[in-house]
Write a protein that holds these residues in place. Structure first.
Motif, PDB file in Angstrom:
ATOM      1  N   LEU A  93       0.830  -1.197   0.000  1.00  0.00           N
ATOM      2  CA  LEU A  93       0.000   0.000   0.000  1.00  0.00           C
ATOM      3  C   LEU A  93       0.871   1.255   0.000  1.00  0.00           C
ATOM      4  O   LEU A  93       0.597   2.222  -0.719  1.00  0.00           O
ATOM      5  CB  LEU A  93      -0.913  -0.019   1.221  1.00  0.00           C
ATOM      6  N   GLY A  94       1.946   1.243   0.795  1.00  0.00           N
ATOM      7  CA  GLY A  94       2.829   2.402   0.849  1.00  0.00           C
ATOM      8  C   GLY A  94       3.504   2.675  -0.478  1.00  0.00           C
ATOM      9  O   GLY A  94       3.510   3.812  -0.968  1.00  0.00           O
ATOM     10  N   TYR A  95       4.071   1.640  -1.092  1.00  0.00           N
ATOM     11  CA  TYR A  95       4.782   1.846  -2.355  1.00  0.00           C
ATOM     12  C   TYR A  95       3.832   2.201  -3.494  1.00  0.00           C
ATOM     13  O   TYR A  95       4.146   3.051  -4.344  1.00  0.00           O
ATOM     14  CB  TYR A  95       5.597   0.605  -2.719  1.00  0.00           C
ATOM     15  N   VAL A  96       2.668   1.553  -3.547  1.00  0.00           N
ATOM     16  CA  VAL A  96       1.710   1.851  -4.614  1.00  0.00           C
ATOM     17  C   VAL A  96       1.237   3.305  -4.501  1.00  0.00           C
ATOM     18  O   VAL A  96       1.160   4.035  -5.500  1.00  0.00           O
ATOM     19  CB  VAL A  96       0.520   0.873  -4.549  1.00  0.00           C
ATOM     20  N   ALA A  97       0.906   3.746  -3.275  1.00  0.00           N
ATOM     21  CA  ALA A  97       0.478   5.134  -3.083  1.00  0.00           C
ATOM     22  C   ALA A  97       1.622   6.107  -3.354  1.00  0.00           C
ATOM     23  O   ALA A  97       1.418   7.180  -3.940  1.00  0.00           O
ATOM     24  CB  ALA A  97      -0.065   5.312  -1.673  1.00  0.00           C
ATOM     25  N   LEU A  98       2.840   5.743  -2.944  1.00  0.00           N
ATOM     26  CA  LEU A  98       3.997   6.601  -3.222  1.00  0.00           C
ATOM     27  C   LEU A  98       4.210   6.746  -4.720  1.00  0.00           C
ATOM     28  O   LEU A  98       4.467   7.855  -5.219  1.00  0.00           O
ATOM     29  CB  LEU A  98       5.241   6.009  -2.562  1.00  0.00           C
ATOM     30  N   ASN A  99       4.098   5.651  -5.466  1.00  0.00           N
ATOM     31  CA  ASN A  99       4.247   5.727  -6.919  1.00  0.00           C
ATOM     32  C   ASN A  99       3.168   6.602  -7.537  1.00  0.00           C
ATOM     33  O   ASN A  99       3.426   7.330  -8.506  1.00  0.00           O
ATOM     34  CB  ASN A  99       4.191   4.323  -7.516  1.00  0.00           C
ATOM     35  N   ALA A 100       1.952   6.534  -6.990  1.00  0.00           N
ATOM     36  CA  ALA A 100       0.883   7.393  -7.496  1.00  0.00           C
ATOM     37  C   ALA A 100       1.195   8.860  -7.226  1.00  0.00           C
ATOM     38  O   ALA A 100       0.957   9.731  -8.081  1.00  0.00           O
ATOM     39  CB  ALA A 100      -0.448   7.003  -6.857  1.00  0.00           C
ATOM     40  N   MET A 101       1.740   9.164  -6.053  1.00  0.00           N
ATOM     41  CA  MET A 101       2.106  10.544  -5.746  1.00  0.00           C
ATOM     42  C   MET A 101       3.212  11.032  -6.673  1.00  0.00           C
ATOM     43  O   MET A 101       3.188  12.172  -7.147  1.00  0.00           O
ATOM     44  CB  MET A 101       2.536  10.661  -4.286  1.00  0.00           C
ATOM     45  N   ILE A 102       4.200  10.166  -6.924  1.00  0.00           N
ATOM     46  CA  ILE A 102       5.289  10.544  -7.830  1.00  0.00           C
ATOM     47  C   ILE A 102       4.762  10.782  -9.233  1.00  0.00           C
ATOM     48  O   ILE A 102       5.108  11.769  -9.891  1.00  0.00           O
ATOM     49  CB  ILE A 102       6.385   9.464  -7.812  1.00  0.00           C
ATOM     50  N   ALA A 103       3.898   9.868  -9.709  1.00  0.00           N
ATOM     51  CA  ALA A 103       3.384   9.986 -11.076  1.00  0.00           C
ATOM     52  C   ALA A 103       2.618  11.291 -11.277  1.00  0.00           C
ATOM     53  O   ALA A 103       2.632  11.869 -12.366  1.00  0.00           O
ATOM     54  CB  ALA A 103       2.485   8.787 -11.391  1.00  0.00           C
ATOM     55  N   ARG A 104       1.949  11.776 -10.227  1.00  0.00           N
ATOM     56  CA  ARG A 104       1.179  13.011 -10.345  1.00  0.00           C
ATOM     57  C   ARG A 104       2.072  14.238 -10.487  1.00  0.00           C
ATOM     58  O   ARG A 104       1.602  15.304 -10.906  1.00  0.00           O
ATOM     59  CB  ARG A 104       0.276  13.182  -9.116  1.00  0.00           C
ATOM     60  N   THR A 105       3.328  14.137 -10.113  1.00  0.00           N
ATOM     61  CA  THR A 105       4.216  15.306 -10.161  1.00  0.00           C
ATOM     62  C   THR A 105       5.100  15.330 -11.403  1.00  0.00           C
ATOM     63  O   THR A 105       5.756  16.338 -11.663  1.00  0.00           O
ATOM     64  CB  THR A 105       5.130  15.341  -8.924  1.00  0.00           C
ATOM     65  N   ILE A 106       5.150  14.226 -12.150  1.00  0.00           N
ATOM     66  CA  ILE A 106       6.089  14.116 -13.270  1.00  0.00           C
ATOM     67  C   ILE A 106       5.593  14.940 -14.456  1.00  0.00           C
ATOM     68  O   ILE A 106       4.439  14.836 -14.860  1.00  0.00           O
ATOM     69  CB  ILE A 106       6.270  12.641 -13.676  1.00  0.00           C
ATOM     70  N   GLU A 107       6.479  15.744 -15.005  1.00  0.00           N
ATOM     71  CA  GLU A 107       6.209  16.482 -16.228  1.00  0.00           C
ATOM     72  C   GLU A 107       7.034  15.877 -17.351  1.00  0.00           C
ATOM     73  O   GLU A 107       8.179  15.478 -17.147  1.00  0.00           O
ATOM     74  CB  GLU A 107       6.555  17.959 -16.043  1.00  0.00           C
ATOM     75  N   ASP A 108       6.447  15.835 -18.541  1.00  0.00           N
ATOM     76  CA  ASP A 108       7.092  15.119 -19.647  1.00  0.00           C
ATOM     77  C   ASP A 108       8.491  15.643 -19.930  1.00  0.00           C
ATOM     78  O   ASP A 108       9.420  14.876 -20.141  1.00  0.00           O
ATOM     79  CB  ASP A 108       6.222  15.226 -20.906  1.00  0.00           C
ATOM     80  N   ALA A 109       8.675  16.953 -19.896  1.00  0.00           N
ATOM     81  CA  ALA A 109       9.966  17.527 -20.299  1.00  0.00           C
ATOM     82  C   ALA A 109      11.069  17.243 -19.299  1.00  0.00           C
ATOM     83  O   ALA A 109      12.252  17.253 -19.656  1.00  0.00           O
ATOM     84  CB  ALA A 109       9.819  19.037 -20.498  1.00  0.00           C
ATOM     85  N   SER A 110      10.718  16.990 -18.036  1.00  0.00           N
ATOM     86  CA  SER A 110      11.744  16.808 -17.003  1.00  0.00           C
ATOM     87  C   SER A 110      11.643  15.454 -16.319  1.00  0.00           C
ATOM     88  O   SER A 110      12.155  15.286 -15.207  1.00  0.00           O
ATOM     89  CB  SER A 110      11.618  17.913 -15.944  1.00  0.00           C
ATOM     90  N   ALA A 111      11.007  14.474 -16.972  1.00  0.00           N
ATOM     91  CA  ALA A 111      10.779  13.174 -16.329  1.00  0.00           C
ATOM     92  C   ALA A 111      12.093  12.488 -15.960  1.00  0.00           C
ATOM     93  O   ALA A 111      12.222  11.916 -14.873  1.00  0.00           O
ATOM     94  CB  ALA A 111       9.955  12.268 -17.244  1.00  0.00           C
ATOM     95  N   GLY A 112      13.072  12.524 -16.842  1.00  0.00           N
ATOM     96  CA  GLY A 112      14.345  11.870 -16.557  1.00  0.00           C
ATOM     97  C   GLY A 112      15.018  12.460 -15.334  1.00  0.00           C
ATOM     98  O   GLY A 112      15.491  11.741 -14.453  1.00  0.00           O
ATOM     99  N   ARG A 113      15.051  13.796 -15.260  1.00  0.00           N
ATOM    100  CA  ARG A 113      15.673  14.460 -14.123  1.00  0.00           C
ATOM    101  C   ARG A 113      14.947  14.131 -12.824  1.00  0.00           C
ATOM    102  O   ARG A 113      15.574  13.845 -11.795  1.00  0.00           O
ATOM    103  CB  ARG A 113      15.698  15.971 -14.354  1.00  0.00           C
ATOM    104  N   MET A 114      13.593  14.159 -12.866  1.00  0.00           N
ATOM    105  CA  MET A 114      12.835  13.922 -11.637  1.00  0.00           C
ATOM    106  C   MET A 114      12.961  12.476 -11.168  1.00  0.00           C
ATOM    107  O   MET A 114      13.132  12.216  -9.971  1.00  0.00           O
ATOM    108  CB  MET A 114      11.366  14.286 -11.846  1.00  0.00           C
TER     109      MET A 114
END
Length: 396
Positions: A313-334
């Motif tokens: 539950l922790g990792y799945v929710a953490l991945n969802a939080m990360i995915a919500r912040t990723i922008e296409d132009a800076s995905a590699g850096r983030m």
């Protein structure tokens, strides 16, 4: 090429890249015995974290280059870098050369963040969170299977150091599988922002700031990882079980993740992940406290199973939080920064866990890890409480 085929190829290749880094460290003592006899015992702990430390330093740099040069070339680079480091480790005739090989494994590797960055470009955005769950699953599958496979090779009279030559074949095979993939994924116009929610659903709360997510990842990693190096000897001593049984007890939470990550990912797809992440932290904390206090093998096993649900539950929710912040132009850096933060937290957990275990005992370590989980949950809930919907969304 279909997104499903792209995702499957990247996941298989990520598993191939993770196999060596996950499977070989438990056998460092045997490997060092052939390279530098007598030096192994005092160096194992430090050499264990060398690749992780180097990866933490290099990941943001490679992520920035991925945004500039393209995600596929940097994903190929990561697999080739692993193969080079494994070959050098297999050829190392002295301790300094072997240490250089371990450094190169971290500096030139980084398949986790490289795979995630490529998937962020190749998949529709609302599928990214589930893809991140699957890259976590491939890493955990490697964590379960690779030490067994390496052990079988050594039992079959392979010289331990020569196993590096075998595992070097896996990233090379991954390169061959990755070459046919498209250089770029779906055009940006086809990507649906996760923050907007699925069509017809209520507006999703805005994502937490990236710094807050990094702090949440750090706290969760400290709670999860600090007891890892001590779980097997602790369970063998506390319950009188053999190494095989202790190994299964260690692996139980990771097995739970493999079965539960996809259903939980679908359940959280259009929900605010922050409260669910906090719930995962609290479950992990409670089960760590149970493991610290029980003298029953049955209850310890149940606690490990329940901890697996909290971890998932922790990792799945953490991945969802990360995915919500990723922008296409800076995905590699983030993704590079998030991977770097996770690796630094892993090092801190390993060193801090060793200090606590040596100073006040294993039971205190379990309780300290539990406290870390509780504090992380409280912090995330407080941060979520200070983050509100935009006025336009609230008005709806």
């Amino acid at each position: 090429m279909s997104p499903t085929r792209i995702k499957a190829t990247v996941l298989v290749c990520h598993f191939a890249g993770a196999f060596g880094p996950m499977g070989l460290p438990p056998f460092l003592g045997l490997i060092l015995a052939g390279i530098a006899p007598g030096a192994g015992d005092r160096l194992i702990g430090w050499l264990y974290i060398v690749p992780t430390a180097c990866l933490a330093l290099a990941a943001p740099f490679w992520g920035r280059l991925a945004d500039r040069w393209g995600r596929k070339p940097l994903l190929l680079r990561a697999q080739i870098g692993l193969a080079i480091s494994f070959l050098l480790a297999g050829l190392a005739g002295s301790l300094p050369v072997f240490v250089i090989a371990l450094c190169l494994q971290g500096l030139l590797g980084g398949t986790f963040s490289a795979s995630n960055a490529y998937l962020s470009e190749a998949l529709p955005r609302r599928e990214l969170s589930q893809a991140l769950n699957l890259t976590q699953a491939s890493a955990r599958l490697a964590l379960i299977l690779s030490p067994v496979a390496v052990g079988l090779l050594i039992d079959a009279h392979f010289v331990p150091q020569n196993v590096y030559f075998v595992v070097a074949l896996l990233p090379l095979a991954a390169v061959a599988m990755l070459l046919p993939l498209p250089a770029r994924g779906a055009p940006t116009s086809d990507i649906v922002a996760l923050a907007a929610g699925a069509a017809g659903s209520r507006p999703a709360p805005p994502p937490l700031p990236r710094g807050a997510i990094m702090a949440a990842q750090t706290g969760f990693t400290l709670a999860m990882i600090s007891t890892f190096p001590f779980l097997v000897p602790y369970s063998m001593k506390a319950f009188g079980v053999g190494a095989g049984t202790a190994g299964w007890l260690f692996g139980v939470p990771h097995i739970v993740y493999l079965f539960a990550c996809l259903p939980l990912g679908r359940h959280l797809r259009d929900r605010d992940p922050a409260p669910w992440f906090a719930a995962g932290c609290l479950i992990v904390a409670a089960m760590l406290a149970v493991q610290a206090g029980t003298v029953s093998l049955a209850l310890f096993t149940i606690a490990r199973l329940a901890m697996g649900m909290g971890m998932t539950l922790g990792y799945v929710a953490l991945n969802a939080m990360i995915a919500r912040t990723i922008e296409d132009a800076s995905a590699g850096r983030m993704f590079g920064w998030f991977d770097s933060g996770a690796k630094l937290a892993t090092i801190a957990a390993s060193i801090g866990g060793g200090v606590i275990a040596a100073g006040v005992g294993i039971t205190a370590l379990f309780l300290a890890a539990a406290l870390c989980g509780v504090l992380t949950a409280v912090t995330v809930l407080r941060l979520r409480g200070t983050t509100t919907l935009p006025r336009s969304a609230a008005a709806e």
